[in-house]
Write an enzyme that holds these catalytic residues in place. Structure first.
Site, PDB file in Angstrom:
ATOM      1  N   CYS B 113       0.883  -1.168   0.000  1.00 26.11           N
ATOM      2  CA  CYS B 113       0.000   0.000   0.000  1.00 26.11           C
ATOM      3  C   CYS B 113       0.918   1.216   0.000  1.00 26.11           C
ATOM      4  O   CYS B 113       1.450   1.587   1.038  1.00 26.11           O
ATOM      5  CB  CYS B 113      -0.902  -0.008   1.237  1.00 26.11           C
ATOM      6  SG  CYS B 113      -1.914   1.481   1.358  1.00 26.11           S
ATOM      7  N   CYS B 116      -0.421   4.231   2.263  1.00 24.57           N
ATOM      8  CA  CYS B 116      -0.553   4.120   3.727  1.00 24.57           C
ATOM      9  C   CYS B 116      -0.225   2.696   4.165  1.00 24.57           C
ATOM     10  O   CYS B 116       0.928   2.299   4.079  1.00 24.57           O
ATOM     11  CB  CYS B 116      -1.912   4.593   4.213  1.00 24.57           C
ATOM     12  SG  CYS B 116      -3.329   3.911   3.327  1.00 24.57           S
ATOM     13  N   SER B 117      -1.213   1.923   4.599  1.00 23.94           N
ATOM     14  CA  SER B 117      -0.926   0.601   5.159  1.00 23.94           C
ATOM     15  C   SER B 117      -2.140  -0.317   5.082  1.00 23.94           C
ATOM     16  O   SER B 117      -2.368  -1.106   5.994  1.00 23.94           O
ATOM     17  CB  SER B 117      -0.508   0.741   6.618  1.00 23.94           C
ATOM     18  OG  SER B 117      -1.563   1.380   7.329  1.00 23.94           O
ATOM     19  N   CYS B 118      -2.920  -0.228   3.991  1.00 21.35           N
ATOM     20  CA  CYS B 118      -4.137  -1.044   3.863  1.00 21.35           C
ATOM     21  C   CYS B 118      -3.778  -2.526   3.927  1.00 21.35           C
ATOM     22  O   CYS B 118      -2.883  -2.984   3.219  1.00 21.35           O
ATOM     23  CB  CYS B 118      -4.841  -0.723   2.552  1.00 21.35           C
ATOM     24  SG  CYS B 118      -5.450   0.967   2.512  1.00 21.35           S
TER      25      CYS B 118
END
Lengths: 249, 210
Positions: B113, B116-118
């Site tokens: 991602c 971000c950090s999905c």
């Protein structure tokens, strides 16, 4: 756009850090838990698909809080700070700032309490957290964790593009928050899948997200993204892109 | 650990200040009735005991032994989750719309991602540090083979790499290849071989868990 909108493919970086732990400091767990509770108590959940009776939950939290709010906090900071601060340090700053801006706490209150806790830490004393609170708050937090907040919405929108179409990613300003990786702007891709129905983003961004719209899985050839000497031969990069970011090629 | 990137100089007491500020915030939110004294512990316990990589491991192990289940998992990950005896909430927070992609002898998938950090919380739990680090996010989309090498994964030149970025609402993960020499293992034993890294595509599954 800021550098944090445009990470993909940066050259000349160090080897990756393969650290497998989720939290590298104990305090990071606490800010993660606070964020998740805010997601579960956000006032927009009265319009979500699960039957959250959010106005009846006895929390004093009465604000709109979504991933977009958290991400915007991180995307809004100076790029030097973005890279200087660890992941959950950005969360701590953004979430603390939100509670001050929304009037739940004051900056002075937070600083004074933190100073007392630091003094206890210096004296090797552990500051106990307060106890109590209405258990119905935690019932809602658990309900949110188990039922989520699906962004999928039925609409009568006809998707503009079809599987197999060649499309181009728009060139636009990222504004304060975007879901378009900057390095894709202006690039050509092929539509691999048109996802069923539409997807909302809950939060309106300056670059066009917010209302339900079609989302596409797009495939980008490596040679369409990077200069020839930089590519991994034969690799394909896929991403799910909101329709607002796509135009005909 | 004081610094994960040595290029910046940090205050020696940086972690103590963050610890105090996080605790101060949590204390004030409890006192003001935003959350309770149990809320944060309850959230953390949920990911320790109910939603973690042990769920993804069970799904992959079942897919390795049951071709019909594997077909369903690849076509409709959320429906497949309902077929196993997993905790209530597999389509809950950050698992509302999950997809899994299959590694084969010819294709290796890796998930990232970049913005971000999905991450698919119900099947894999919370994202590891490496997944959130900007260096991984920046590099894996362009030079995946080099990055995989830094994780200790050496792929044959004949294997093509597919990178799955998560900028919208689908949460992706990877169905790794079953290692050779595991024919005699039970489904439960197979599940023990799996790691979050293997199920995001930055590790290969080894026949013996370490």
């Amino acid at each position: 756009m800021k550098l944090q909108h445009n990470l993909g493919g940066l050259e000349g970086l160090d080897p990756v850090n393969t650290e497998p732990r989720v939290f590298v400091e104990d305090w990071e767990q606490r800010i993660f838990g606070i964020h998740t509770a805010m997601m579960a108590l956000s006032n927009h959940l009265d319009k979500s698909l699960p039957d959250y009776d959010i106005s009846q939950v006895p929390s004093t939290f009465d604000s709109f809080w979504s991933w977009a709010h958290l991400r915007e906090g991180a995307e809004n900071i100076h790029p030097f700070d973005y890279f200087r601060l660890r992941y959950y340090e950005k969360w701590l700053g953004g979430i603390s700032g939100f509670f001050v801006e929304e009037g739940y706490i004051t900056e002075d209150e937070l600083n004074e309490r933190a100073a007392l806790i630091l003094k206890d830490m210096a004296d090797n004393k552990s500051t106990e957290l307060p106890e109590g609170g209405d258990p119905a708050i935690d019932t809602q937090v658990e309900k949110y964790l188990r039922e989520g907040d699906s962004p999928k919405r039925s609409t009568d929108i006809t998707p503009k593009f079809n599987v197999g179409d060649t499309v181009r990613i728009k060139t636009i300003s990222a504004g304060t928050h975007s879901r378009l990786p900057g390095n894709l702007q202006g690039r050509i891709a092929q539509v691999m899948e048109v996802y069923e129905e539409s997807y909302t983003y809950f939060y309106e961004t300056a670059d066009g997200l917010g209302t339900p719209m079609p989302v596409y899985n797009l495939a980008f050839k490596a040679e369409d993204l990077w200069e020839q000497s930089l590519i991994e031969p034969g690799s394909i990069y896929y991403n799910d892109i909101f329709e607002a970011y796509i135009e005909p090629a | 650990m004081t610094s994960l990137y040595p290029g910046f100089r940090y205050d020696a007491d940086k972690e103590a200040i963050s610890e105090a500020r996080a605790k101060a915030l949590e204390s004030l939110l409890i006192e003001k009735g935003v959350i309770t004294g149990k809320t944060v512990d309850q959230v953390l316990s949920y990911f320790d005991t109910e939603m973690g990589p042990f769920n993804g491991a069970k799904l992959v192990a079942r897919a390795w032994v049951d071709p019909e289940f594997k077909k369903l998992l690849l076509e409709d990950c959320n429906a497949a989750c309902e077929m196993l005896d997993l905790p209530n909430g597999m389509s809950g927070a950050e698992g509302e719309h999950m997809r899994i992609v299959e590694n084969t002898a010819d294709v290796h998938n890796v998930v990232v991602c970049t913005l971000c950090s999905c991450y698919p919380w119900p099947t894999l739990g919370l994202p590891p540090y490496w997944f959130k680090d900007p260096t991984f996010r920046a590099r894996v989309v362009r030079e995946p083979r080099v990055v995989l090498g830094e994780f200790g994964v050496q792929l044959s030149d004949s294997v093509n790499i597919r990178i799955w970025d998560s900028s919208a609402q689908i949460r992706w993960w990877v169905l790794p290849m079953r290692p050779e020499g595991t024919e005699s293992l039970s489904e439960e034993e197979l599940a023990k071989l799996l790691t979050p890294e293997a199920m995001m595509g930055v590790a290969l599954v080894k026949a013996k868990s370490e």
